[in-house]
Write an enzyme that holds these catalytic residues in place. Structure first.
Site, short mmCIF file in Angstrom:
data_model
loop_
_atom_site.label_atom_id
_atom_site.label_comp_id
_atom_site.label_asym_id
_atom_site.label_seq_id
_atom_site.Cartn_x
_atom_site.Cartn_y
_atom_site.Cartn_z
N GLU A 197 31.63 42.73 29.28
CA GLU A 197 31.62 41.40 28.69
C GLU A 197 30.32 41.10 27.95
OE1 GLU A 197 32.68 42.17 31.68
OE2 GLU A 197 34.81 41.69 31.55
N HIS B 137 39.54 35.47 39.43
CA HIS B 137 40.67 35.14 38.56
C HIS B 137 41.10 33.68 38.72
CE1 HIS B 137 40.77 39.49 38.86
NE2 HIS B 137 41.61 39.57 37.85
#
Lengths: 364, 110
Positions: free
Chosen positions: A97, A166
């Site tokens: 990321e 998540h």
């Protein structure tokens, strides 16, 4: 700054934190020539449509991230875009990321409008350094000569029974960073219009998609007639109390408002939409009328955005408030596993209890 | 409906290809996760590949004796849009349920 810093220096620094409209790179807008209509789309479909139109209209727009190309994204938000626009404009990145955001910064410097995806909220942590130190600051650092037109899509919040990383709600983390704007859509129509708006702005926008709402369908008016992407919006009018929410909590608050109506309590629901900048005047206008407010979010309580909302309301409506602003939120623990998330995310009964406490002017 | 393509994985350490021995499913067949899909032979062994997911088989690549390179398409499934590639599960839309009733009295200004 030097010892001779003047007020105008400070004002210039503030001015340079965000880009101006004049810094918007000029693009050759392709006339869409679309016959507009109201369609029923899921939020996933609405986002996919918006991305396709942005890529079509702005040749400098790029979509990048993990699995966004060949696979079309784990939630199918970018489905078909690589096939339609090619591997140069819609491409898969390594599983890193910090690299996704670092590459986006470089692309923005070179005149592109990157639309990176961080696959899940909890995967944004490895990119925090790039987001805080580059994305949010480059325009400021360059004295307003280097805007960062980056639209960072982050599937966010909980509700899908997924494992750790998540289901997290990072809005207050992002909202605290100077130079970033933060927005979260609550419906397919909002998703379509807010993403198209964000992806044409010169400033970096963190676009927090409520993943538990991806599959719910709703009317989408692609004509944009009368649509304003600015500020908050009232999604249900009421006179006794204002429920403030964003993302997936807006739909839940609408359910709560219907239940409260059975008990004679007329609840207004305000979709905050922009988590930075927050529409303080919109909040104040609603609460000045209802005189009571409950703010609902999934993120932990402490230093959550609810505290900011409560402060803004109190600053503007202290004299008219009938009770302190109540917060109904997640808890100060890591987001739990799927089996426990119904206990963590504000549910209907916890929101009703919050309303009850405000109605009785009783501290939680 | 969405289509999901499944490429031939590396079945050992550093293998580059495998040879199809026999397909155990046919195009058009609905399979469950872990259902045996195909028997292939590598330079190390012959193995049976289980299905990575449930779905309808819409295309299979290669017949008996054909060699497929690691990473090349092996099979394509058709799955409903809302289950395609998702992590977690799609929340069910349920009618709201409550246990709490509001009882507070409103004041004169309400």
């Amino acid at each position: 700054m030097s010892e001779h810093t003047t007020l105008s220096d400070l004002e210039a620094a503030i001015d340079n934190t965000f880009a101006t409209d004049a810094q918007q790179a000029s693009v050759d807008v392709v006339e869409p020539g679309i016959v507009t209509a109201v369609e029923t789309l899921s939020m996933q479909q609405a986002l996919n449509r918006a991305l396709a139109e942005v890529l079509e209209e702005n040749p400098k727009a790029l979509v990048l991230g993990e699995d966004v190309g060949l696979l079309g994204g784990v939630f199918r938000i970018t489905d078909g875009l690589q096939k339609q626009f090619g591997e140069d404009r819609v491409f898969d990145t390594p599983l890193a990321e910090s690299g996704i955001l670092g590459m986006s910064v470089g692309l923005a410097m070179a005149g592109y409008h990157p639309i990176p995806e961080v696959q899940f909220d909890g995967f944004a942590y490895p990119a925090i350094n790039q987001i805080v130190c580059q994305v949010g600051r480059m325009n400021y650092r360059s004295r307003g000569t280097m805007p960062m037109p980056i639209t960072l899509r982050v599937p966010s919040f909980g509700g899908i029974r997924a494992p750790e990383h998540h289901g997290e709600s990072l809005e207050s983390l992002f909202a605290h960073v100077p130079g970033l704007k933060v927005v979260s859509p609550s419906s397919p129509n909002e998703a379509y219009h807010l993403l198209k708006h964000a992806a044409t702005r010169p400033d970096p926008v963190i676009f927090m998609e409520p993943k538990s709402r991806y599959w719910q369908k709703g009317p989408v008016d692609t004509s944009a007639d009368g649509y304003s992407p600015e500020g908050s919006r009232i999604v249900r009018e009421g006179k006794h109390l204002t429920l403030v929410a964003w993302g997936a909590m807006v739909a839940r608050c609408l359910q709560v408002a219907e239940l409260a109506a059975e008990d004679g309590i007329d609840v207004e629901v305000l979709d905050l939409r922009w988590l930075k900048p927050i529409d303080a005047e919109g909040l104040a206008a609603s609460v000045a009328k209802t005189r009571r407010a409950v703010v609902v979010h999934e993120a932990p309580l402490t230093s959550g955005l609810g505290a900011e909302v409560a402060a803004l309301i109190t600053e503007r409506c202290f004299g008219t408030l009938r009770a302190p602003v109540e917060r109904v939120t997640g808890f100060d623990v890591p987001y739990p596993s799927g089996d426990l998330e119904d206990e963590y995310v504000p549910n209907i009964d916890r929101i009703l209890f919050g309303i009850q406490r405000v109605l009785e002017n009783r501290r939680g | 409906m969405a289509e999901i393509s499944f490429p031939l994985p590396d079945l050992g350490e550093g293998l580059i290809e495998a040879t199809v021995l026999e397909w155990l499913v046919a195009e058009g067949e609905q399979v469950e996760r872990n259902h045996p899909l195909v028997e292939v032979e590598t330079t190390k062994s012959a193995v049976e590949l289980p299905s990575p997911q449930a779905g309808k088989v819409v295309k299979i690549y290669g017949g008996p004796g054909d060699t497929i390179k690691v990473g090349d398409p092996l099979i394509v499934f058709e799955v409903p849009d809302d289950t395609a590639g998702i992590v977690g599960t799609v929340p069910k839309e349920e009618a709201p349920r409550r246990r709490v009733r509001l009882t507070a009295a409103l004041d004169d200004e309400d």
